[in-house]
Enzyme design. Structure first.
Site, PDB file in Angstrom:
ATOM      1  N   LYS A   1       0.834  -1.079  -0.061  1.00 17.73           N
ATOM      2  CA  LYS A   1       0.038  -0.043   0.271  1.00 17.73           C
ATOM      3  C   LYS A   1       0.856   1.313  -0.100  1.00 17.73           C
ATOM      4  CE  LYS A   1      -4.431  -1.442   1.578  1.00 17.73           C
ATOM      5  NZ  LYS A   1      -4.193  -2.901   2.095  1.00 17.73           N
TER       6      LYS A   1
ATOM      7  N   GLU B   1      -9.818   7.345   3.835  1.00 16.91           N
ATOM      8  CA  GLU B   1     -10.672   6.230   4.465  1.00 16.91           C
ATOM      9  C   GLU B   1      -9.922   5.091   4.754  1.00 16.91           C
ATOM     10  OE1 GLU B   1     -10.740   6.455   1.352  1.00 16.91           O
ATOM     11  OE2 GLU B   1     -10.424   4.322   0.987  1.00 16.91           O
TER      12      GLU B   1
ATOM     13  N   SER C   1       1.534  -9.962  -1.001  1.00 18.97           N
ATOM     14  CA  SER C   1       1.242  -8.384  -1.068  1.00 18.97           C
ATOM     15  C   SER C   1       1.623  -7.900   0.418  1.00 18.97           C
ATOM     16  CB  SER C   1      -0.285  -8.205  -1.349  1.00 18.97           C
ATOM     17  OG  SER C   1      -1.115  -9.223  -0.363  1.00 18.97           O
TER      18      SER C   1
HETATM   19  C1  LIG Z   1      -5.068  -3.880   1.605  1.00 18.22           C
HETATM   20  C2  LIG Z   1      -4.503  -5.222   1.438  1.00 18.22           C
HETATM   21  C3  LIG Z   1      -4.867  -6.002   0.313  1.00 18.22           C
HETATM   22  C4  LIG Z   1      -6.028  -5.704  -0.747  1.00 18.22           C
HETATM   23  O1  LIG Z   1      -6.088  -4.716  -1.511  1.00 18.22           O
HETATM   24  P1  LIG Z   1      -5.989  -4.634  -2.868  1.00 18.22           P
HETATM   25  O2  LIG Z   1      -6.039  -2.962  -3.287  1.00 18.22           O
HETATM   26  O3  LIG Z   1      -6.552  -5.496  -3.613  1.00 18.22           O
HETATM   27  O4  LIG Z   1      -4.425  -4.908  -3.366  1.00 18.22           O
HETATM   28  C5  LIG Z   1      -3.954  -7.275  -0.036  1.00 18.22           C
HETATM   29  N1  LIG Z   1      -3.023  -7.583   0.557  1.00 18.22           N
HETATM   30  C6  LIG Z   1      -2.663  -6.710   1.696  1.00 18.22           C
HETATM   31  C7  LIG Z   1      -1.364  -7.305   2.427  1.00 18.22           C
HETATM   32  C8  LIG Z   1      -3.392  -5.648   2.115  1.00 18.22           C
HETATM   33  O5  LIG Z   1      -3.035  -5.050   3.234  1.00 18.22           O
END
Ligand SMILES: *Cc1c(COP(=O)(O)O)cnc(C)c1O
Length: 396
Positions: free
Chosen positions: A94, A116, A382
């Site tokens: 993020k 938000e 992610s």
């Molecule tokens: C917020 C988050 C997501 C989901 O958000 P996307 O916009 O779909 O990427 C996925 N993995 C992690 C670790 C997150 O913090």
């Protein structure tokens, strides 16, 4: 309807195929128009790129490794690589987006940032970059989410942000979004609204995808170094709003040989009534300022989603993903809470990496695809699992 020649970019009105656009209250028109008019030229400035690249390298810790997971490869009989977004500062992808947007906001002369947040991950990433730049930060969060995600509320406060509880409706993410939009309407001149995924009115989906596209840019270079080819056979990523998936797919969107696999959260099961599998359950509708697929009742009321992972607990997906789904360019799979947990524990045991619960959904897809032995598979990891420890402890 004009046809998009590339999957990468929406048309002038912000449409990817049938999805996108900017459905906003009249009062927000000047703010959104200013962004639409200026985001591309600002992002292309040499000085912007220099500072963006510098912060990604020395503050976020990029490039993140592309790691050949040998034991996972042995198990799934393919060459499995993990793109280690979990190693980014603040623990997930993020921050790539919030760094980009804070630099943009500065160049637009904005003095105040609003955001938000649902689980608090985007709120923390926003509070982080506001501290970095010494800019005032107000984060709206549902009152119920503030109770559920107390550690992230504490983090935001430590970083100097003001966290404002949204007390209307279900006191969760959509109510926080409504409060943020209300704030933006009241502070149109000095405030920039940092949206955390490839959702929202045009140009947010395209802008956020471009900031996150550094993920696939690095994958290309790293794969070339490690395998002699830039393109993998598969890219797997989880989808909440869709920003890590958009970033991991971006430079492969127009490479038809690369299979793009998006994994949604099926929660307790797609037909259980407690799910967040938007492409399976959703219908076209308007949410957060753009037309996309969303989970809704017959009269258009948004259905509260459910997922064990807070980051995937979202009733819609970004318009790019709705288009990838509708056009068949993307393969959409889903993982239940149980399957995601199992995939998370498996990664811990096989590779010594504790993934975020969101990322574990993408890992589960390794079980759902029949690979050829020579296939090169990239999974976007992610985020890291520290934030999910409480949930993991209940299932040890
Ligand atoms: C917020 C988050 C997501 C989901 O958000 P996307 O916009 O779909 O990427 C996925 N993995 C992690 C670790 C997150 O913090």
């Amino acid at each position: 309807m004009t046809e998009t020649k590339t999957y990468k970019q929406p048309d002038e009105q912000g449409y990817y195929g049938n999805f996108g656009g900017a459905f906003i209250p009249e009062m927000l028109y000047p703010n959104v128009k200013e962004l639409q008019d200026r985001y591309l030229s600002i992002m292309q400035e040499e000085e912007f790129q220099r500072e963006f690249r510098h912060l990604l390298k020395d503050y976020v810790g990029r490039p993140t490794p592309l790691y050949k997971a040998q034991r996972l490869s042995d198990r799934y009989k393919a060459h499995v690589f993990l793109k280690r977004e979990d190693l980014c500062h603040t623990g997930a992808h993020k921050i790539n987006n919030t760094i980009g947007q804070i630099l943009l906001a500065q160049r637009l002369g904005k003095k105040r940032i609003i955001a938000e947040t649902g689980a608090g991950q985007h709120g923390v990433a926003t509070a982080t970059v506001c501290a970095l730049k010494g800019i005032e930060c107000v984060v709206y969060m549902g009152e119920k989410d503030m109770e559920r995600q107390a550690p992230n509320v504490a983090r935001m406060k430590m970083l100097g942000a003001t966290v404002v509880p949204a007390v209307s409706g279900s006191k969760t993410l959509k109510d926080a979004t409504n409060e943020a939009i209300r704030d933006w309407i009241n502070n149109p001149v000095d405030t920039h609204y940092i949206i955390g995924s490839v959702v929202g009115p045009h140009p947010y989906p395209d802008m956020v995808a471009r900031f996150q596209s550094v993920i696939s840019e690095e994958i290309k270079t790293q794969l070339l170094e490690q395998t002699g080819k830039e393109n993998p056979d598969y890219v797997l990523a989880c989808v909440g709003g869709g920003s890590n998936a958009a970033g991991a797919f971006y430079h492969f969107l127009d490479e038809e040989s690369v299979k793009l696999v998006a994994v949604e959260a099926a929660g307790c099961g797609i037909s259980s009534g407690m799910s967040a599998a938007t492409t399976q359950l959703g219908k076209p509708g308007i949410l957060h300022g753009s037309k996309s697929l969303l989970m809704q009742t017959d009269d258009g009321q948004v259905i509260e989603p459910h997922s064990i992972s807070a980051g995937l607990d979202y009733p819609g997906i970004g318009p790019l993903h709705a288009h990838l789904y509708e056009s068949g360019r993307g393969i959409f799979l889903s993982a239940t809470d149980k399957k995601a947990l199992a995939a998370a524990f498996e990664l811990c045991k096989l590779e010594g990496i504790i993934p975020a619960l969101e990322s574990a959904h993408a890992l589960h897809a390794l079980k759902m695809i029949n690979f050829r032995r020579e296939d090169v598979v990239v999974v976007c990891l992610s985020g890291r699992g520290d934030k999910d420890l409480e949930t993991y402890m209940k299932h040890l």
